[in-house]
Design a protein around this motif. Sequence first.
Motif, mmCIF file in Angstrom:
data_model
loop_
_atom_site.group_PDB
_atom_site.id
_atom_site.type_symbol
_atom_site.label_atom_id
_atom_site.label_comp_id
_atom_site.label_asym_id
_atom_site.label_seq_id
_atom_site.Cartn_x
_atom_site.Cartn_y
_atom_site.Cartn_z
ATOM 1 N N SER A 1 0.771 -1.152 -0.138
ATOM 2 C CA SER A 1 0.015 0.055 0.167
ATOM 3 C C SER A 1 0.767 1.338 -0.010
ATOM 4 O O SER A 1 0.694 2.350 -0.549
ATOM 5 C CB SER A 1 -1.020 -0.086 1.270
ATOM 6 N N TRP A 2 1.925 1.451 0.716
ATOM 7 C CA TRP A 2 2.775 2.555 0.574
ATOM 8 C C TRP A 2 3.288 2.640 -0.801
ATOM 9 O O TRP A 2 3.470 3.673 -1.145
ATOM 10 C CB TRP A 2 4.047 2.158 1.718
ATOM 11 N N LEU A 3 3.862 1.480 -1.468
ATOM 12 C CA LEU A 3 4.325 1.507 -2.568
ATOM 13 C C LEU A 3 3.420 2.157 -3.764
ATOM 14 O O LEU A 3 3.927 3.016 -4.514
ATOM 15 C CB LEU A 3 4.769 -0.047 -3.032
ATOM 16 N N ARG A 4 2.209 1.627 -3.855
ATOM 17 C CA ARG A 4 1.198 2.184 -4.770
ATOM 18 C C ARG A 4 0.916 3.633 -4.575
ATOM 19 O O ARG A 4 0.876 4.516 -5.287
ATOM 20 C CB ARG A 4 -0.207 1.315 -4.281
ATOM 21 N N ARG A 5 0.997 3.914 -3.359
ATOM 22 C CA ARG A 5 0.666 5.620 -3.056
ATOM 23 C C ARG A 5 2.029 6.438 -3.523
ATOM 24 O O ARG A 5 1.891 7.434 -4.004
ATOM 25 C CB ARG A 5 0.660 5.839 -1.643
ATOM 26 N N LEU B 1 4.173 5.203 -5.965
ATOM 27 C CA LEU B 1 4.049 5.113 -7.317
ATOM 28 C C LEU B 1 3.109 6.101 -7.933
ATOM 29 O O LEU B 1 3.196 6.446 -9.244
ATOM 30 C CB LEU B 1 3.813 3.712 -7.756
ATOM 31 N N ALA B 2 1.941 6.284 -7.227
ATOM 32 C CA ALA B 2 0.955 7.375 -7.777
ATOM 33 C C ALA B 2 1.343 8.560 -7.859
ATOM 34 O O ALA B 2 0.707 9.455 -8.783
ATOM 35 C CB ALA B 2 -0.260 7.182 -7.012
ATOM 36 N N GLY B 3 2.342 9.302 -7.532
ATOM 37 C CA GLY B 3 3.115 10.425 -7.693
ATOM 38 C C GLY B 3 2.565 11.443 -6.643
ATOM 39 O O GLY B 3 1.611 11.026 -5.875
ATOM 40 N N PRO B 4 3.015 12.686 -6.650
ATOM 41 C CA PRO B 4 2.693 13.710 -5.773
ATOM 42 C C PRO B 4 1.322 14.270 -5.479
ATOM 43 O O PRO B 4 0.836 14.854 -4.595
ATOM 44 C CB PRO B 4 3.782 14.862 -6.130
ATOM 45 N N ASN B 5 0.426 14.040 -6.674
ATOM 46 C CA ASN B 5 -0.914 14.394 -6.675
ATOM 47 C C ASN B 5 -1.820 13.454 -5.992
ATOM 48 O O ASN B 5 -2.886 13.553 -5.967
ATOM 49 C CB ASN B 5 -1.354 14.623 -8.099
#
Length: 223
Positions: A193-197, A199-203
């Motif tokens: 879940s941290w990794l997904r967040r 990878l989603a980027g700063p927005n």
Amino acid sequence: MTTVLLAEDDSAISDPLSRALEREGYKVLVAPDGNAALSAALYNDINLVILDLGLPGTDGLEICRRIRDSGRDLLVLMLTARTDEVDFIVGLDAGADDYVGKPFRLAELLARVRALLRRREPEVLEISGVRMEARARRVLVDGAEVSLANKEFELLRALMTRAGQVVPREDIIDEVWHDPSLLTSKTLDMHISWLRRKLAGPNGGVDHRIATVRGVGFRFDSD
Ligand code: CA
């Protein structure tokens, strides 16, 4: 295709191990004695040898030395039931890349095989907009650098090196944490879940490159 030579005279070890290696997607050759192992290692197209130290005919140390003398570019993972340190050191002196003591857990051995083969993987992986630079330990998403903690990096690497395939939870735990007791904990899910967040980027939002395959594991989707 990656070809693994399994040099082991005990079929109670080589039978289940060769099946497990095939399930991992490797082509497997089995050599039940030292002479067969040596000729396969020197004359077949092999990427990695799992080499039992105590083989009839030519023993594992001698085979390892002969492989190194030949200059062939082969990874050698030594298996040994003799657990005193001297044998380990001698094994590495002979040019083995790594060793595993017998008895071993199958999952542990497979994780060591993958870790060794990863040394031969390309320095840069670029999939679905994610660029991973292995030696620099740098990850860029759509050109912007993302800061990952060590385990997040290893987790992403475990998924990206097998992009498009489901990577089972127990494999990830073995490769990244080397601790099977974590399988029943939330550690992996938290890191995913941290990794997904990240990878989603700063927005903000959640990245959709990493898919959850319920009851099995995770898959990094390649586009
Ligand atoms: Ca043996």
